[in-house]
Design an enzyme around this catalytic site. Structure first.
Site, PDB file in Angstrom:
ATOM      1  N   GLY A  10       0.816  -1.218   0.000  1.00  0.00           N
ATOM      2  CA  GLY A  10       0.000   0.000   0.000  1.00  0.00           C
ATOM      3  C   GLY A  10       0.850   1.269   0.000  1.00  0.00           C
ATOM      4  N   ILE A  35       1.629   3.704   2.349  1.00  0.00           N
ATOM      5  CA  ILE A  35       2.654   3.929   3.387  1.00  0.00           C
ATOM      6  C   ILE A  35       3.592   2.722   3.475  1.00  0.00           C
ATOM      7  CG2 ILE A  35       3.033   4.503   5.819  1.00  0.00           C
ATOM      8  CD1 ILE A  35       0.105   5.663   5.788  1.00  0.00           C
ATOM      9  N   SER A  48      -5.983  -5.826  -2.230  1.00  0.00           N
ATOM     10  CA  SER A  48      -7.347  -5.288  -2.350  1.00  0.00           C
ATOM     11  C   SER A  48      -7.294  -3.797  -2.635  1.00  0.00           C
ATOM     12  CB  SER A  48      -8.144  -5.562  -1.064  1.00  0.00           C
ATOM     13  OG  SER A  48      -7.500  -4.966   0.048  1.00  0.00           O
ATOM     14  N   SER A  93      -3.913   6.161  13.976  1.00  0.00           N
ATOM     15  CA  SER A  93      -4.282   7.379  13.257  1.00  0.00           C
ATOM     16  C   SER A  93      -4.646   8.482  14.242  1.00  0.00           C
ATOM     17  CB  SER A  93      -5.505   7.059  12.387  1.00  0.00           C
ATOM     18  OG  SER A  93      -6.078   8.239  11.898  1.00  0.00           O
ATOM     19  N   ALA A  94      -4.462   9.714  13.810  1.00  0.00           N
ATOM     20  CA  ALA A  94      -4.908  10.856  14.612  1.00  0.00           C
ATOM     21  C   ALA A  94      -6.418  10.821  14.799  1.00  0.00           C
ATOM     22  CB  ALA A  94      -4.491  12.149  13.922  1.00  0.00           C
ATOM     23  N   TYR A 113     -14.386   3.277  10.913  1.00  0.00           N
ATOM     24  CA  TYR A 113     -12.936   3.217  10.669  1.00  0.00           C
ATOM     25  C   TYR A 113     -12.180   3.686  11.916  1.00  0.00           C
ATOM     26  CZ  TYR A 113      -8.309   4.740   9.205  1.00  0.00           C
ATOM     27  OH  TYR A 113      -6.955   4.949   9.151  1.00  0.00           O
ATOM     28  N   LYS A 155      -9.511   1.629  14.735  1.00  0.00           N
ATOM     29  CA  LYS A 155      -8.171   2.029  15.199  1.00  0.00           C
ATOM     30  C   LYS A 155      -8.159   2.142  16.724  1.00  0.00           C
ATOM     31  CE  LYS A 155      -6.261   2.221  11.198  1.00  0.00           C
ATOM     32  NZ  LYS A 155      -5.266   1.228  10.823  1.00  0.00           N
ATOM     33  N   PHE A 212      -0.686  11.559  11.212  1.00  0.00           N
ATOM     34  CA  PHE A 212      -1.555  12.689  10.885  1.00  0.00           C
ATOM     35  C   PHE A 212      -1.914  12.571   9.401  1.00  0.00           C
ATOM     36  CE2 PHE A 212      -2.471  15.008  14.737  1.00  0.00           C
ATOM     37  CZ  PHE A 212      -1.844  14.145  15.619  1.00  0.00           C
ATOM     38  N   ASN A 242     -11.076  10.692  -1.787  1.00  0.00           N
ATOM     39  CA  ASN A 242     -11.722  11.415  -0.673  1.00  0.00           C
ATOM     40  C   ASN A 242     -10.780  12.455  -0.101  1.00  0.00           C
ATOM     41  OD1 ASN A 242     -14.173   9.818  -0.394  1.00  0.00           O
ATOM     42  ND2 ASN A 242     -12.780   8.153   0.162  1.00  0.00           N
ATOM     43  N   ARG A 301     -17.870  19.689   4.887  1.00  0.00           N
ATOM     44  CA  ARG A 301     -18.104  18.237   4.803  1.00  0.00           C
ATOM     45  C   ARG A 301     -18.494  17.739   6.194  1.00  0.00           C
ATOM     46  NH1 ARG A 301     -13.105  14.548   2.784  1.00  0.00           N
ATOM     47  NH2 ARG A 301     -12.224  15.336   4.727  1.00  0.00           N
ATOM     48  N   GLY A 349     -18.729  15.956   9.544  1.00  0.00           N
ATOM     49  CA  GLY A 349     -17.721  15.268  10.356  1.00  0.00           C
ATOM     50  C   GLY A 349     -16.369  15.959  10.400  1.00  0.00           C
TER      51      GLY A 349
HETATM   52  P1  NAD Z   1      -3.383   1.478   1.677  1.00  0.00           P
HETATM   53  O1  NAD Z   1      -4.789   1.081   1.428  1.00  0.00           O
HETATM   54  O2  NAD Z   1      -2.623   2.094   0.565  1.00  0.00           O
HETATM   55  O3  NAD Z   1      -2.545   0.233   2.224  1.00  0.00           O
HETATM   56  C1  NAD Z   1      -3.131  -0.812   2.972  1.00  0.00           C
HETATM   57  C2  NAD Z   1      -2.731  -2.126   2.302  1.00  0.00           C
HETATM   58  O4  NAD Z   1      -3.285  -3.203   3.049  1.00  0.00           O
HETATM   59  C3  NAD Z   1      -3.271  -2.248   0.867  1.00  0.00           C
HETATM   60  O5  NAD Z   1      -2.204  -2.563   0.004  1.00  0.00           O
HETATM   61  C4  NAD Z   1      -4.294  -3.386   0.945  1.00  0.00           C
HETATM   62  O6  NAD Z   1      -4.335  -4.121  -0.251  1.00  0.00           O
HETATM   63  C5  NAD Z   1      -3.780  -4.183   2.126  1.00  0.00           C
HETATM   64  N1  NAD Z   1      -4.794  -4.938   2.871  1.00  0.00           N
HETATM   65  C6  NAD Z   1      -5.990  -4.514   3.347  1.00  0.00           C
HETATM   66  N2  NAD Z   1      -6.602  -5.500   4.021  1.00  0.00           N
HETATM   67  C7  NAD Z   1      -5.770  -6.574   3.986  1.00  0.00           C
HETATM   68  C8  NAD Z   1      -5.850  -7.887   4.515  1.00  0.00           C
HETATM   69  N3  NAD Z   1      -6.896  -8.297   5.217  1.00  0.00           N
HETATM   70  N4  NAD Z   1      -4.813  -8.734   4.274  1.00  0.00           N
HETATM   71  C9  NAD Z   1      -3.739  -8.325   3.545  1.00  0.00           C
HETATM   72  N5  NAD Z   1      -3.617  -7.098   3.022  1.00  0.00           N
HETATM   73  C10 NAD Z   1      -4.626  -6.231   3.244  1.00  0.00           C
HETATM   74  O7  NAD Z   1      -3.382   2.456   2.955  1.00  0.00           O
HETATM   75  P2  NAD Z   1      -2.205   3.341   3.548  1.00  0.00           P
HETATM   76  O8  NAD Z   1      -2.547   4.761   3.325  1.00  0.00           O
HETATM   77  O9  NAD Z   1      -0.887   2.811   3.124  1.00  0.00           O
HETATM   78  O10 NAD Z   1      -2.437   3.053   5.094  1.00  0.00           O
HETATM   79  C11 NAD Z   1      -1.726   2.040   5.782  1.00  0.00           C
HETATM   80  C12 NAD Z   1      -2.255   1.963   7.196  1.00  0.00           C
HETATM   81  O11 NAD Z   1      -2.140   3.248   7.814  1.00  0.00           O
HETATM   82  C13 NAD Z   1      -3.727   1.581   7.281  1.00  0.00           C
HETATM   83  O12 NAD Z   1      -3.907   0.746   8.395  1.00  0.00           O
HETATM   84  C14 NAD Z   1      -4.413   2.921   7.502  1.00  0.00           C
HETATM   85  O13 NAD Z   1      -5.631   2.786   8.191  1.00  0.00           O
HETATM   86  C15 NAD Z   1      -3.389   3.665   8.337  1.00  0.00           C
HETATM   87  N6  NAD Z   1      -3.516   5.128   8.231  1.00  0.00           N
HETATM   88  C16 NAD Z   1      -3.493   5.724   6.999  1.00  0.00           C
HETATM   89  C17 NAD Z   1      -3.653   7.107   6.904  1.00  0.00           C
HETATM   90  C18 NAD Z   1      -3.692   7.790   5.564  1.00  0.00           C
HETATM   91  O14 NAD Z   1      -4.210   8.916   5.481  1.00  0.00           O
HETATM   92  N7  NAD Z   1      -3.168   7.190   4.493  1.00  0.00           N
HETATM   93  C19 NAD Z   1      -3.801   7.892   8.071  1.00  0.00           C
HETATM   94  C20 NAD Z   1      -3.785   7.252   9.306  1.00  0.00           C
HETATM   95  C21 NAD Z   1      -3.622   5.857   9.375  1.00  0.00           C
HETATM   96  N1  UFG Z   2     -10.859  18.775   1.748  1.00  0.00           N
HETATM   97  C1  UFG Z   2     -11.464  19.595   0.816  1.00  0.00           C
HETATM   98  N2  UFG Z   2     -11.845  19.031  -0.368  1.00  0.00           N
HETATM   99  C2  UFG Z   2     -11.637  17.725  -0.666  1.00  0.00           C
HETATM  100  C3  UFG Z   2     -11.017  16.906   0.299  1.00  0.00           C
HETATM  101  C4  UFG Z   2     -10.643  17.464   1.499  1.00  0.00           C
HETATM  102  O1  UFG Z   2     -11.677  20.790   1.042  1.00  0.00           O
HETATM  103  O2  UFG Z   2     -12.022  17.277  -1.754  1.00  0.00           O
HETATM  104  C5  UFG Z   2     -10.426  19.360   3.032  1.00  0.00           C
HETATM  105  C6  UFG Z   2     -11.117  18.765   4.244  1.00  0.00           C
HETATM  106  O3  UFG Z   2     -12.326  19.439   4.514  1.00  0.00           O
HETATM  107  C7  UFG Z   2     -10.049  18.954   5.326  1.00  0.00           C
HETATM  108  C8  UFG Z   2      -8.736  18.814   4.557  1.00  0.00           C
HETATM  109  O4  UFG Z   2      -9.054  19.069   3.189  1.00  0.00           O
HETATM  110  O5  UFG Z   2     -10.125  20.260   5.857  1.00  0.00           O
HETATM  111  C9  UFG Z   2      -8.107  17.442   4.675  1.00  0.00           C
HETATM  112  O6  UFG Z   2      -9.071  16.446   4.329  1.00  0.00           O
HETATM  113  P1  UFG Z   2      -8.647  14.926   4.048  1.00  0.00           P
HETATM  114  O7  UFG Z   2      -9.882  14.209   3.633  1.00  0.00           O
HETATM  115  O8  UFG Z   2      -7.467  14.876   3.129  1.00  0.00           O
HETATM  116  O9  UFG Z   2      -8.112  14.429   5.466  1.00  0.00           O
HETATM  117  P2  UFG Z   2      -8.838  14.368   6.892  1.00  0.00           P
HETATM  118  O10 UFG Z   2      -8.037  15.215   7.827  1.00  0.00           O
HETATM  119  O11 UFG Z   2     -10.271  14.621   6.790  1.00  0.00           O
HETATM  120  O12 UFG Z   2      -8.668  12.815   7.276  1.00  0.00           O
HETATM  121  C10 UFG Z   2      -7.439  12.121   7.130  1.00  0.00           C
HETATM  122  C11 UFG Z   2      -7.715  10.661   6.762  1.00  0.00           C
HETATM  123  C12 UFG Z   2      -8.343   9.944   7.914  1.00  0.00           C
HETATM  124  C13 UFG Z   2      -7.524  10.121   9.147  1.00  0.00           C
HETATM  125  C14 UFG Z   2      -7.300  11.584   9.437  1.00  0.00           C
HETATM  126  C15 UFG Z   2      -6.386  11.780  10.620  1.00  0.00           C
HETATM  127  O13 UFG Z   2      -8.572  10.584   5.638  1.00  0.00           O
HETATM  128  O14 UFG Z   2      -8.399   8.569   7.626  1.00  0.00           O
HETATM  129  O15 UFG Z   2      -6.714  12.216   8.293  1.00  0.00           O
HETATM  130  O16 UFG Z   2      -5.233  11.045  10.442  1.00  0.00           O
HETATM  131  F1  UFG Z   2      -8.155   9.559  10.181  1.00  0.00           F
END
Ligand code: NAD
Ligand code: UFG
Length: 348
Positions: free
Chosen positions: A10, A12, A34, A140-141, A165, A169, A194, A214, A308, A310
């Site tokens: 994925g 990260i 996935s 996650s934050a 979600y 966490k 964050f 999103n 938006r 939430g």
């Molecule tokens: P991502 O979706 O790119 O990576 C997650 C990976 O896990 C994907 O490659 C997916 O195919 C794999 N996966 C999902 N379910 C699985 C399963 N049951 N078995 C095996 N593989 C599986 O997401 P990411 O942005 O790299 O995030 C990684 C982690 O960090 C996640 O747990 C996410 O919740 C957390 N996180 C992400 C963010 C963000 O904004 N990206 C913020 C906070 C926390």
């Molecule tokens: N925003 C817009 N337009 C968009 C998308 C986002 O104006 O099309 C704004 C949002 O309102 C917010 C900022 O951009 O002010 C950031 O929004 P993101 O959707 O990029 O991120 P969030 O802070 O809402 O949430 C993210 C992840 C969550 C995680 C959280 C804290 O999506 O999974 O950061 O780590 F939980």
């Protein structure tokens, strides 16, 4: 040292695999793809070679073959996970695997609880069976309650999550705290990310959300690439400097380096410890948009729309615990984040 990355294909996980490989670690990736394309496997290897070549870090191999193995399967499958631990001498695990789309989790709560919590329980049991008790978890934050004062430190109030979600966490953090309390041999770090953005400087790996994004940065990238008509800026009436929402954006490569730092910490600590990975710096939506246009010399059309549901006005980290305990801090700034996000978009 050999590190298992669940969800390592994925966004990260792939950047962390590159940092680990270029720091001399052996890497095992397990992913069900996935939310990733299998082509990322080769791109991780190419990005790691690019990094080693450009920055002169030497892998612990005497030829060009980097020590990485990929397994295609689901972390909820205990027999499959057990077979990986039998085949590979794993020293520690970084558990990225999970579903992460906030809105989708409201539509499909059972899938989120099943995947995120189910995969963690299976992983913990298999790790226990093999006596591997060092784990980094992707938290996650979002676990912090909305009514906290900023900046958020690790003692800020958690819970009151607004979507399934976030609850997964929060619940996984509770599970891991319980495991570490019951058995003092466990060393666990709960990394509370964050807002990860950007991509690897090679342009070989980056963020690839399915369908319409999103999150802000991938959305901006698609508007700039003319794949979407305009960005909807969700509200300009927040109590912030320009009225738009403020977040703590962190470059994904900085985040990946935070995991390498956390691995060392696992060896000098026991118990389960929550640590923020953020920069401590908040930027508004318009800051992001303006920096993206200026640095990349592209136009991003936008329109101010309603808030938006939430969303909160301002979220940013106090990152001092990571500095003190992990000896890590973010090094890259806003220009790096917007440049590298666009670099991946134009290259892929
Ligand atoms: P991502 O979706 O790119 O990576 C997650 C990976 O896990 C994907 O490659 C997916 O195919 C794999 N996966 C999902 N379910 C699985 C399963 N049951 N078995 C095996 N593989 C599986 O997401 P990411 O942005 O790299 O995030 C990684 C982690 O960090 C996640 O747990 C996410 O919740 C957390 N996180 C992400 C963010 C963000 O904004 N990206 C913020 C906070 C926390
Ligand atoms: N925003 C817009 N337009 C968009 C998308 C986002 O104006 O099309 C704004 C949002 O309102 C917010 C900022 O951009 O002010 C950031 O929004 P993101 O959707 O990029 O991120 P969030 O802070 O809402 O949430 C993210 C992840 C969550 C995680 C959280 C804290 O999506 O999974 O950061 O780590 F939980």
């Amino acid at each position: 040292m050999k590190i298992l990355l669940t969800g390592g294909a994925g966004f990260i996980g792939s950047h962390t695999a590159v940092e680990l490989l270029s720091s001399g670690f052996e890497v095992v990736v397990v992913d069900n793809y996935s939310n990733a394309d299998v082509s990322v496997n080769d791109r991780i290897i190419q990005a790691a070679k690019w990094q080693i070549k450009n920055f002169g870090e030497k892998p612990k191999t005497d030829n060009d073959v980097l020590p990485i193995t990929f397994y295609y399967g689901d972390c909820r499958d205990g027999v499959f996970m057990d077979s990986i631990f039998r085949e590979q001498e794993i020293d520690a695990v970084i558990h990225f695997a999970g579903l992460k789309a906030v809105g989708e989790s409201v539509e499909k709560p059972l899938e989120y609880y099943d995947n995120n919590i189910g995969s963690t329980l299976v992983l913990l049991n298999v790790m226990k069976d093999h006596n591997i008790k060092k784990l980094i978890f992707s938290s996650s934050a979002t676990v912090y309650s909305a009514d906290n004062q900023m900046p958020l430190d690790e003692n800020s109030q958690t819970g009151n999550c607004t979507n399934p979600y976030g609850w997964t966490k929060y619940m996984i953090e509770q599970i891991l705290q319980g495991v570490a309390t019951a058995d003092k041999e466990w060393s666990i770090v709960l990394l509370r990310y964050f807002n990860p953005v950007g991509a690897h400087a090679s342009g070989l790996i980056g963020e690839e959300p399915n369908g319409i994004p999103n999150n802000l940065m991938p959305y901006i990238c698609r508007v700039a690439a003319k794949k979407l008509p305009k960005l909807n800026v969700f509200g300009n009436d927040y109590p912030t400097k320009d009225g738009t929402g403020v977040r703590d954006y962190i470059h994904v490569v900085d985040l990946a380096k935070g995991h390498v730092a956390a691995l060392s910490y696992l060896y000098r600590h026991n118990g389960a410890e929550a640590i923020n990975l953020g920069t401590g710096q908040g930027y508004s939506v318009l800051d992001m948009l303006n920096a993206f246009e200026k640095v990349n010399n592209v136009k991003v059309s936008y329109e101010i729309t309603a808030r938006r549901a939430g969303d909160v006005a301002v979220v940013y980290a106090n990152p001092s615990k990571a500095k003190k305990e992990l000896l890590w801090e973010a090094e890259m700034g806003l220009e790096d984040m917007v440049r590298d996000a666009w670099g991946y978009m134009v290259k892929k």
